[in-house]
Design a protein around this motif. Structure first.
Motif, short mmCIF file in Angstrom:
data_model
loop_
_atom_site.label_atom_id
_atom_site.label_comp_id
_atom_site.label_asym_id
_atom_site.label_seq_id
_atom_site.Cartn_x
_atom_site.Cartn_y
_atom_site.Cartn_z
N ASN A 148 3.86 -27.28 -18.10
CA ASN A 148 3.20 -25.98 -18.24
C ASN A 148 4.17 -24.81 -18.02
N PRO A 149 4.42 -23.97 -19.06
CA PRO A 149 5.46 -22.93 -18.97
C PRO A 149 5.26 -21.97 -17.81
N GLU A 150 4.01 -21.61 -17.55
CA GLU A 150 3.73 -20.64 -16.50
C GLU A 150 4.17 -21.19 -15.14
N THR A 180 8.60 -12.57 -17.57
CA THR A 180 8.19 -13.65 -16.67
C THR A 180 7.32 -13.12 -15.51
N GLU A 195 1.63 -15.02 -18.90
CA GLU A 195 0.57 -15.73 -19.62
C GLU A 195 0.73 -15.54 -21.12
N LYS A 216 3.53 -17.76 -22.23
CA LYS A 216 3.05 -19.15 -22.35
C LYS A 216 2.42 -19.37 -23.73
#
Ligand code: NDP
Length: 405
Positions: free
Chosen positions: A187-189, A273, A289, A292
């Motif tokens: 998950n990128p976040e 970020t 978000e 993401k």
């Protein structure tokens, strides 16, 4: 034998579900419940296509795991023995609350993190200890690879090799190539929040804070490569230094390529970020978000991913014979093998398999005991047997110091 609910339908959930399908004498009925049910339906369709012999029965449902009453209804309607939480760390507490209310066991792969504060620690979940004990329920925290297998590796060092562990180095190398300019493997976040935070390691009874990616060293990862690796804070350090008080220093190292760091620096430099919401066309949007939504989904990296992961734990201290000792326990996994087996990349695979194994050891009774537990508090032997059986064989290397002081 058992009914379980898997919450989430991302990269890790895909692997957990397919390993449950393989292990159908333990996991007889599985409900995959998530926010976007089409993703759960896709996993079930792939199980039917690629694993037609599995006797496990899969169904899907929509759930908002931030909402306790919705979770309680879902659990009561299905009647599982346990919930495997592979949604996001933000949902840990609501799912634990729902498990307590409905009387089912709980497992996750990452500790709780509030959405609006970039901070993760076990205190929130350890605070559930008495409530789980009183209800005779078990909550197993952080049973992926790191956290998860890395703690079982440490418990194995302590049980089989060391009288006292003094120095612990957890090393995580992804020497894979997914061909994208920039993408995160889970998950990128959550991933970007972890890497852009200050580093931290344990030394002589206290935490030492560093700038993000300030400390690095070239580390040889057996069977894979020598790669530049960076100290960052990782959640299992907190529980390991608590449960192994002889540890004088504990560090966590992860590899990052130059291109990855360059992209991350630019994204951070321009504010992409940030978790602070900004006003955008009348809406509040947290830049991370939005980022993401732009980046490739971790599960989409799987096809064509080449190379290997190598994750291990080096311990140094006093061996069982009273002499100074250094020992390394690790696993190497090939991304393409993961794709062939369960249509996943190696990072999802190395997380999902230990989650299935942890759930199995709970359901079979080997690990089951009331209370809130971290993996290193449980017997590592059945976990090692299961890792070797279910796709993550473990190797050991004696008397070679891979991570230097
Ligand atoms: P993904 O982003 O791929 O998947 C997360 C899933 O959770 C998605 O299906 C998402 O739904 C769902 N979800 C998110 N919020 C909710 C909600 N409120 N209600 C219901 N479902 C929700 O993440 P990964 O699969 O890569 O990671 C899963 C977990 O594993 C994370 O907690 C991550 O930190 C952890 N992890 C642990 C590792 C370890 O070694 N211990 C390593 C890697 C990851 P939607 O599809 O709608 O977005």
């Amino acid at each position: 034998m058992s009914k379980v609910i898997i919450i989430g339908a991302g990269g890790v959930a895909n692997v957990v579900a397919k390993k449950c399908a393989q292990n159908d004498s333990v996991f007889t009925e599985v409900l995959i419940a998530t926010r976007t049910v089409a993703k759960a339906d896709k996993i079930v369709a792939e199980i039917k296509e690629h694993m037609p012999d599995s006797k496990a029965v899969f169904t899907t449902a929509t759930v908002d795991a931030d909402n306790v009453p919705e979770l309680v209804k879902l659990i009561n309607d299905f009647g599982p023995k346990m919930v495997i939480n592979v949604a996001l760390p933000y949902q840990d507490l609501t799912i634990m609350d729902a498990c307590l209310e409905t009387g089912v066991h709980y497992l996750d792969t990452a500790n709780y993190e509030p959405k609006d504060v970039a901070k993760f620690e076990y205190s929130w979940q350890w605070a559930y200890q008495d409530r789980f004990k009183e209800k005779g329920l078990m909550a197993l925290l952080g049973c992926g690879f790191d956290p998860g297998a890395t703690q079982a590796f440490t418990a194995h060092h302590a049980k089989h090799h060391f009288q006292e562990i003094h120095y612990l180095d957890i090393v995580d190398c992804n020497n894979g190539n997914h061909g994208k300019a920039f993408a995160t493997n889970f998950n990128p976040e959550i991933n970007i929040r972890e890497i852009t935070a200050n580093g931290r390691y344990w030394e002589n009874g206290q935490w030492v804070e560093t700038q993000p990616l300030e400390i690095s060293q070239d580390i040889y990862y057996p069977k894979v490569a020598t790669r530049k690796s960076f100290v960052l804070y990782h959640e299992e350090l907190e529980s390991l230094v608590k449960h192994f008080p002889t540890i004088k220093r504990a560090r966590f190292w992860m590899t990052f390529g130059e291109a990855y760091i360059k992209h991350l620096n630019v994204l951070e430099g321009i504010g992409m970020t940030s978790i602070e919401p900004i006003d955008f066309r009348g809406m509040k949007v947290a830049p991370i978000e939005f980022l993401k939504a732009v980046l490739p989904a971790p599960e989409s990296l799987a096809a064509g991913y080449s190379g290997q992961t190598c994750i291990g734990v080096q311990a140094k201290g006093i061996g069982k014979d009273g002499q100074p000792k250094v020992h390394f326990v690790y696993n190497v996994k090939d991304h393409a093998d993961c794709y062939r087996e369960v249509q996943a990349q190696g990072v999802s695979y190395t997380t999902g398999v230990p989650a299935m194994i942890g759930a199995m050891l709970m359901l079979q009774g080997e690990w089951m005991q009331p209370g809130v537990w971290n993996v290193e508090q449980l017997d590592p032997d059945p976990f090692f047997d299961a890792m070797n059986k279910w796709g993550l064989p473990i190797s050991e290397l004696a008397d070679i110091e891979l991570v230097k002081d």
